[in-house]
Design an enzyme around this catalytic site. Structure first.
Site, PDB file in Angstrom:
ATOM      1  N   LYS B  31       0.869  -1.180   0.000  1.00  0.00           N
ATOM      2  CA  LYS B  31       0.000   0.000   0.000  1.00  0.00           C
ATOM      3  C   LYS B  31       0.904   1.228   0.000  1.00  0.00           C
ATOM      4  O   LYS B  31       1.765   1.375   0.866  1.00  0.00           O
ATOM      5  CB  LYS B  31      -0.886   0.016   1.242  1.00  0.00           C
ATOM      6  CG  LYS B  31      -2.028   1.019   1.170  1.00  0.00           C
ATOM      7  CD  LYS B  31      -3.093   0.628   0.132  1.00  0.00           C
ATOM      8  CE  LYS B  31      -4.439   0.353   0.744  1.00  0.00           C
ATOM      9  NZ  LYS B  31      -5.350  -0.321  -0.198  1.00  0.00           N
ATOM     10  N   THR B  76      -3.497  -5.258   0.801  1.00  0.00           N
ATOM     11  CA  THR B  76      -2.923  -3.921   0.997  1.00  0.00           C
ATOM     12  C   THR B  76      -3.797  -3.109   1.958  1.00  0.00           C
ATOM     13  O   THR B  76      -3.299  -2.212   2.633  1.00  0.00           O
ATOM     14  CB  THR B  76      -2.751  -3.177  -0.340  1.00  0.00           C
ATOM     15  OG1 THR B  76      -4.028  -2.897  -0.920  1.00  0.00           O
ATOM     16  CG2 THR B  76      -1.922  -3.991  -1.319  1.00  0.00           C
ATOM     17  N   ASP B  77      -5.066  -3.453   2.048  1.00  0.00           N
ATOM     18  CA  ASP B  77      -5.923  -2.785   3.027  1.00  0.00           C
ATOM     19  C   ASP B  77      -5.478  -3.101   4.453  1.00  0.00           C
ATOM     20  O   ASP B  77      -5.499  -2.240   5.325  1.00  0.00           O
ATOM     21  CB  ASP B  77      -7.380  -3.221   2.814  1.00  0.00           C
ATOM     22  CG  ASP B  77      -8.342  -2.424   3.667  1.00  0.00           C
ATOM     23  OD1 ASP B  77      -8.643  -1.271   3.297  1.00  0.00           O
ATOM     24  OD2 ASP B  77      -8.770  -2.937   4.725  1.00  0.00           O
ATOM     25  N   PHE B 185      32.332  28.790 -14.758  1.00  0.00           N
ATOM     26  CA  PHE B 185      32.297  27.601 -15.625  1.00  0.00           C
ATOM     27  C   PHE B 185      33.060  27.905 -16.907  1.00  0.00           C
ATOM     28  O   PHE B 185      32.613  28.697 -17.728  1.00  0.00           O
ATOM     29  CB  PHE B 185      30.854  27.182 -15.935  1.00  0.00           C
ATOM     30  CG  PHE B 185      30.758  25.875 -16.686  1.00  0.00           C
ATOM     31  CD1 PHE B 185      31.329  24.710 -16.173  1.00  0.00           C
ATOM     32  CD2 PHE B 185      30.110  25.805 -17.916  1.00  0.00           C
ATOM     33  CE1 PHE B 185      31.250  23.509 -16.873  1.00  0.00           C
ATOM     34  CE2 PHE B 185      30.024  24.603 -18.614  1.00  0.00           C
ATOM     35  CZ  PHE B 185      30.591  23.457 -18.090  1.00  0.00           C
ATOM     36  N   ARG B 202      28.712  33.463 -12.149  1.00  0.00           N
ATOM     37  CA  ARG B 202      27.330  33.105 -12.501  1.00  0.00           C
ATOM     38  C   ARG B 202      26.561  32.708 -11.248  1.00  0.00           C
ATOM     39  O   ARG B 202      27.139  32.451 -10.195  1.00  0.00           O
ATOM     40  CB  ARG B 202      27.309  31.955 -13.518  1.00  0.00           C
ATOM     41  CG  ARG B 202      27.926  30.669 -13.016  1.00  0.00           C
ATOM     42  CD  ARG B 202      27.666  29.485 -13.984  1.00  0.00           C
ATOM     43  NE  ARG B 202      28.128  28.231 -13.374  1.00  0.00           N
ATOM     44  CZ  ARG B 202      27.912  27.016 -13.870  1.00  0.00           C
ATOM     45  NH1 ARG B 202      27.264  26.869 -15.016  1.00  0.00           N
ATOM     46  NH2 ARG B 202      28.344  25.932 -13.239  1.00  0.00           N
ATOM     47  N   GLN B 250      29.535  19.713 -10.603  1.00  0.00           N
ATOM     48  CA  GLN B 250      30.102  18.434 -10.150  1.00  0.00           C
ATOM     49  C   GLN B 250      31.003  18.637  -8.930  1.00  0.00           C
ATOM     50  O   GLN B 250      30.991  17.843  -7.992  1.00  0.00           O
ATOM     51  CB  GLN B 250      30.939  17.775 -11.269  1.00  0.00           C
ATOM     52  CG  GLN B 250      30.148  17.055 -12.337  1.00  0.00           C
ATOM     53  CD  GLN B 250      29.803  17.935 -13.525  1.00  0.00           C
ATOM     54  OE1 GLN B 250      29.702  19.166 -13.397  1.00  0.00           O
ATOM     55  NE2 GLN B 250      29.609  17.319 -14.679  1.00  0.00           N
ATOM     56  N   ASN B 276      20.737  21.518 -12.480  1.00  0.00           N
ATOM     57  CA  ASN B 276      21.331  22.854 -12.591  1.00  0.00           C
ATOM     58  C   ASN B 276      20.221  23.792 -13.055  1.00  0.00           C
ATOM     59  O   ASN B 276      19.865  23.840 -14.236  1.00  0.00           O
ATOM     60  CB  ASN B 276      22.491  22.811 -13.606  1.00  0.00           C
ATOM     61  CG  ASN B 276      23.344  24.056 -13.533  1.00  0.00           C
ATOM     62  OD1 ASN B 276      22.929  25.073 -12.985  1.00  0.00           O
ATOM     63  ND2 ASN B 276      24.545  23.979 -14.096  1.00  0.00           N
ATOM     64  N   HIS B 278      19.133  26.692 -14.349  1.00  0.00           N
ATOM     65  CA  HIS B 278      19.843  27.760 -15.051  1.00  0.00           C
ATOM     66  C   HIS B 278      19.194  29.121 -14.824  1.00  0.00           C
ATOM     67  O   HIS B 278      17.988  29.287 -15.002  1.00  0.00           O
ATOM     68  CB  HIS B 278      19.886  27.467 -16.546  1.00  0.00           C
ATOM     69  CG  HIS B 278      20.492  26.141 -16.872  1.00  0.00           C
ATOM     70  ND1 HIS B 278      21.778  25.801 -16.517  1.00  0.00           N
ATOM     71  CD2 HIS B 278      19.989  25.050 -17.521  1.00  0.00           C
ATOM     72  CE1 HIS B 278      22.035  24.558 -16.933  1.00  0.00           C
ATOM     73  NE2 HIS B 278      20.964  24.075 -17.538  1.00  0.00           N
TER      74      HIS B 278
END
Lengths: 329, 329, 329, 329
Positions: B31, B76-77, B185, B202, B250, B276, B278
Site C-alpha cells: 500500500k 494492501t488494506d 564555468f 554566474r 560536479q 542545474n 539555469h
C-alpha cells in the site's frame, strides 16, 4: 478597416468574415509567467528578489480580433523584454512597487492600451547560515550570497491601472496551518443524508489563500509600505488562526479576516478561501486500540473531497471588489 | 496448485493458462502513500508527526501471479490498517524508527513474506508564534497547538529488511538553494556544437535531492540517533553548498557529499541528484542597459531544459548500494 | 592534476581539498528535458514528432568532481545543441532511432565519454478532422497541418550504449484503464489487522506504467521496427487487461506481461508498475438506497492510499535488467 | 443571537467579539472535488460516468461566521453524501443534468440556503477494442466493460441556481492543439523594447480553455440536449482553429468563439483563454544547418513565459456574465 492596418503583404490571407450577430466582449492579452530574478549586491552581502510576473493589457483591440491586423498590438515578446529591463532600470523594491512601475508604463506609453493588470508571485529566500566557530572546513567564514528557498507561502499581488486610479490586491497562497485542538463542530442541520457525528475536539487544518485590497488608489495619496504591510497582515492571519477557539471554519475565517481589517487601516477588504483539510480520527477499535484525541491520536489526512469555505470581510462602507473565485473548483 | 489456494467458489473463473517460456521475475506489492498524522500531547503543548508511508512486500508470491490465488497475500488494506495501528501503539519516534517497526512486523508475522521495504516522506511543521505582549485580542497568550507547515525540503527514508539485516537509506528532496556568486564555468570541451560562452561569475542554483545510506545494518549494533543524524547531514549539505567556490556543479556536488561522509561516521554512502537550475543573464544591451553580474544583475530563471548532475560519494571500502536513479528523467 | 586542467585564471579559487577516506562512485551528467518538436512536410500534409529528450553521459570524470577542472566535460549546453541539430540533420524516424543516433555520437566523438543513456518521452498528436461536406465556413476543405494532442499515454524509451552494445528499454506511462466487472478479490490472509470484506464483483482500475527491454543489442543484428513494436505491445497490454477475468491485480499484471513476452519475440523482459486505483462502493444504506454492483453502482474514486503492484515478467533464460523502481513511492 | 444557536455545551468558548467597523461580504461554502463514478449496466454492455463534483452554497450564514453557531449549516459531509446518493437515485444523464438536480435539491430543501453553484469536471473513457478475429487468447471475444481514459480535454460545467432562474456555463479545458503552418505575426507596434522579428510562417499552438453560457435559464423553457451541444461546440472550436489562416492568436480566438455563437443558437456567450505555447525555430546556423519552416523545421517548445490571449465573444444583445478570469495568472 483602420488605416494603420498592414495590407498587401504577399501571402497574407484573412480568416472568415465576421458572421452575423456576434460581438466582441471583454478581452485582454499579455505575457504570463515571466520568471525574473534580481540580485542586488552591497559589497559581499547580496539580496535576492524572485518573481513570476504576468501582464495583461486591454484597450482598443477590435481590429486584431476581427481581422488579425496587429497595428495596435504591443507584442507579448516586447512585454517580456520590458519586464526584464525594468527590473534592471528601477530595481525591485517590492512586488507591488514593481507592478506599479510596469502598469504605468504600459498604459501611458502606448495610446491603444487603456488598462494594465500586473500579477506577481514572489518566492521568498532565507540566508543559509554558515560560520560555525569550530568548523574545520575551508571557507567556513560567514557567507552572504547563499540562500535557501523558504518554501512556505507564495506572496502575491495584483496591480490594476486604468490611467487614472489604481487597485492593489495583495495576498498569499499555500500557507498550510493546523490546530491540533480547540476546534469543535456540532449543532448543524441534520437531514436525511446526514451521517456525520458531532465533534468536540478535532484537528482544524487549512491551506490559507488570502487576497486583500489596499485602500490606496490614487497617485495623490501616500503609498503604503508594501513589505511591512505584507508582513503584518501575514502575522495577523497566522495569529488569528492560532488564537481562535473554533466552532466552525467559517468562524475562524471571519476572525482571520476581521483581525486584518481591524488592525490594518490601509486594507479595506480581504477575501479568504480556506479548504478544510480533513484529518479523520482512525477507527482502531477493531484492533483493540483506543484512539481518543485527548490522549494524542492518529489521524488519516485525506486529499479529496474537502470542505471549501470562502468569504469576503470588509470595512463598513467599502465596496466589495475582489472577485469571488480564488479557485476554479 | 497450492493446497492453500481457495477453489470452488461459484462464479470464480481463472485467467488464461500461463503460456510457454515465460517466467516471473522480481515482484513486490503493498500500500503506497498512507497519510498518517500523529499528535502527541504533553499537557497544552502538542507535537505533530506528519508522514506519507509506502509499504512494499516480497516473498513467496508465484501463486497469486500465475493463478490469482491469494492465500499468500496480506491485503494492501490490511497493510494500511497496520500502519495506522502501529502509529498509535508504538508512536512515531522518528520516521526511521517507525519504518523499522513496520518492516519487522511484516517479515516476522507472515510466513510467505520474506522482505519488506518501507518508504516514508516526512513533512515538517513549525509552531505559529503568538503572545505578542501588547496584543489586544482574546486568547493571545502563548498557544502550543498551532502549526504552520515548513514547506522547505521533504525528509525521506527507506527501510529494507529481509529478516536478518537492515538497510536504511534516508534523505531529503526539494531543498532549493542558490549562490548568487562564487560560481564559474570555463575550460570545457569545445566541439562543433558548442555555442556556450565561458562564465566567470554566474548564479548556481539547484534543488537538492540526496539519499544517504547508514552503516547500521544489524540489530546487534547500536542504532544511530536518527533525528540528530538527519539534522546534521542537512546542515553539512547546506554549508558545503554555501562555502564551496564552484568551478562546476560536479565539484560542488562532490564537496557536499564528501563533507557528509567525512563528518558523519554513521553514513557510508550518499547519492546526490542536482538539477542545474539555469539562471541566465538577460541581454539588455538592445535597450541601452548594462547587465553585469558584478553590479547586481537581472536573470531569467528557466524551467527546461536543465543540466542534471548525479553522483555517489562513498567511504573507501564501502559497497555502492543506493540505486543510480533518483529521478526518471 | 591533468595537464588539460586550466589554472592560473585570476579569481579562481578551489574548494576544500578532498578529505580522507572518501571516494567517488557512479556518476553521470547531462541535459534533461530538451523539448524538441520536428515538423516534416510532404506538400500540404504535415507530420509532427514531439519529444522530451534527456541525456546522461558517464566516463572519465574524476577531475571535474575533485577539483572542478572541466577539461573532460562536454557542457550540457552543447548536449542540448546536439539534440536539436540531430533532429534536423537525421530527422526523427522514431524515438528509439533518434536516441540511438545521439548515444552513438556522444560515445564515439568524445574520448572521455564512455557511456551514454538517452531517455525520451514522446507525446502523440492526432489530426483534427475538418471538411464537413456541408460546412459553410471559409477554408473548410480538408486541412493537413492541424493537430490535437492525444493526451493518453506518454510513450517512453531509454537507449544505453557503452561503445559496444546497446540496451533499449521502451515503455509507456499514464495509460489509465478500468474494468467495471470481471474482478474479484477473496481468499487472502486474515490477521488481527484485517477489516476488508471479500469482493466478488469489483471495479479494477489502474494507470499502466510499463517498460520492456528489446532483445536487440548489437549493430550486427537487424533492428526491430520500433513504431510497429510499440503499437503491438500497447495493444497486447490493453487487450490482456480487458480480457482477463481477474482474481487479483497481480494475476492481471502477469497476464499483461506474459502476453507481451509470448507475442513479441523481440521483447525479452517487461516490468509493470500498476497502482490499484481503488473504487469503493459507496454505502447508501443509511439513505435507504441499495448500491449493488450488479445493478450498476456508484463508486467513490480514492486518491490515496493505493495498492501498488509491481513485477517483472521475462523470457526463460533472459537476465533481468530493468531496475525494480519505476516510481519513487 | 439566533434561538437556533446551540449554547451551554461545557467547554465551548467563543472567539473574539466582532471588532468595530467590519462587515461580512459575499460568502459561500461546500464540499469540493467529490469523485463520483457511476457504472450503468445494459446486460454485458457497461457505461461509465466519471465526475469530479464541487458544491458551493450561499444563504443566511451570518451567524456561523460571527459566532460559530452552525444552526443554518448543512455540513459539507452531508453535501458529499447527497452527491453520491443522487448519482444512484437519479443516475447521471449528463454533467449538466446532474448538476441541475443537485442545485435544485439544496436550494429547495433547506430554508437558509438561497443559492447553489455546482461545478463538475468530467473525464471521458473510450472502450478498449478487443476481439481480433484471429486472437489465440482465452476470452478474446468482444468485451464491453473495459475502458481506457481518453486523456484529452476535461469537460466542465457550472450550474448556478437561486430558486428562480438558472445559469449554465459549460466548457472544456486542457485541449491542446497545434497548426504547423498558416500562422503569421507581423505589423505590430515597435517600441524601444522590441526585439521580436516578424514571422510569416510559424507554429501556432495553444491549450484551449473555453467556457460557454447557455441561453436556457428557466424551468419553463425546453432544456438543451447537453451532450449533443457539448460535442458540437467542441467540434466547432477544433475546426475553427484548424481552418483559420491566422495573423494573430486574437484573430484565431475570435474565429473560434464567433463560430460557436454563430452555429449554436443555444449558446449566448463564450469565453476563451488561449495560452500561446511558443514554438521557436532553433537557430542551427552555427552548426551549418538551415532550419526553415518551409522545409520542415525543428522547434524548441518553451514552458514559460507564454502569451495569454483571452476574450469573450457574445451574441449581440446578450449580457456578458462569464467572469473574466479562467486562470489565476
Amino acid at each position: 478597416m483602420s488605416a494603420a492596418f498592414p495590407t498587401g503583404r504577399p501571402g497574407a490571407r484573412f480568416g472568415a468574415a465576421r458572421p452575423g450577430p456576434v460581438v466582441l466582449g471583454q478581452n485582454q492579452y499579455g505575457k504570463a509567467e515571466n520568471r525574473v530574478v534580481k540580485i542586488t549586491r552591497e559589497g559581499a552581502t547580496h539580496h535576492i528578489k524572485d518573481l513570476n510576473v504576468s501582464v495583461a493589457l486591454s484597450g482598443d483591440m477590435e481590429e486584431v480580433h476581427l481581422s488579425g491586423g496587429n497595428a495596435h498590438v504591443l507584442p507579448t515578446d516586447t512585454i517580456k523584454n520590458t519586464v526584464f529591463a525594468f527590473a534592471k532600470k528601477h530595481g525591485i523594491e517590492s512586488a507591488e512597487q514593481f507592478g506599479i512601475h510596469l502598469a504605468r508604463h504600459f498604459v501611458t506609453s502606448q495610446e491603444p492600451i487603456k488598462t494594465a493588470r500586473i500579477r506577481i508571485e514572489e518566492y521568498t529566500w532565507e540566508r543559509i547560515e554558515t560560520s560555525d566557530g569550530n568548523s574545520r572546513f575551508v571557507g567556513a567564514d560567514e557567507v552572504k550570497h547563499s540562500f535557501v528557498r523558504s518554501g512556505q507561502e507564495v506572496r502575491t499581488t495584483q496591480i490594476a491601472y486604468d490611467g487614472t486610479s489604481w487597485q492593489v490586491v495583495s495576498g498569499l497562497k499555500d500557507l498550510t496551518v493546523l490546530n491540533s485542538t480547540n476546534s469543535e463542530f456540532w449543532g448543524y442541520i441534520k437531514d436525511k443524508y446526514t451521517t456525520l457525528q458531532e465533534a468536540y475536539d478535532r484537528i482544524l487544518a487549512t491551506e490559507v489563500h488570502a487576497r486583500w485590497r489596499y485602500h490606496w488608489s490614487s497617485d495623490e495619496d501616500r503609498m503604503p509600505q508594501w513589505d511591512r504591510c505584507y508582513a503584518q497582515t501575514r502575522k495577523h492571519l497566522l495569529q488569528a488562526f492560532a488564537e481562535t477557539y473554533s466552532l466552525s471554519l467559517q468562524q475562524t475565517l471571519y476572525q482571520m479576516g476581521s483581525r486584518v481589517i481591524d488592525s490594518r487601516q490601509d486594507v479595506d477588504e480581504i477575501r479568504l478561501s480556506l479548504p478544510n483539510m480533513h484529518h479523520s480520527l482512525v477507527d482502531l477499535e477493531p484492533f483493540g486500540l483506543a484512539n481518543d484525541s485527548a490522549d494524542g491520536a492518529v489521524y488519516y489526512a485525506a486529499d479529496r473531497p474537502y470542505g471549501l469555505i470562502e468569504a469576503t470581510i470588509l470595512r463598513d462602507g467599502a465596496t466589495q471588489a475582489i472577485p469571488v473565485d480564488l479557485t476554479n473548483l
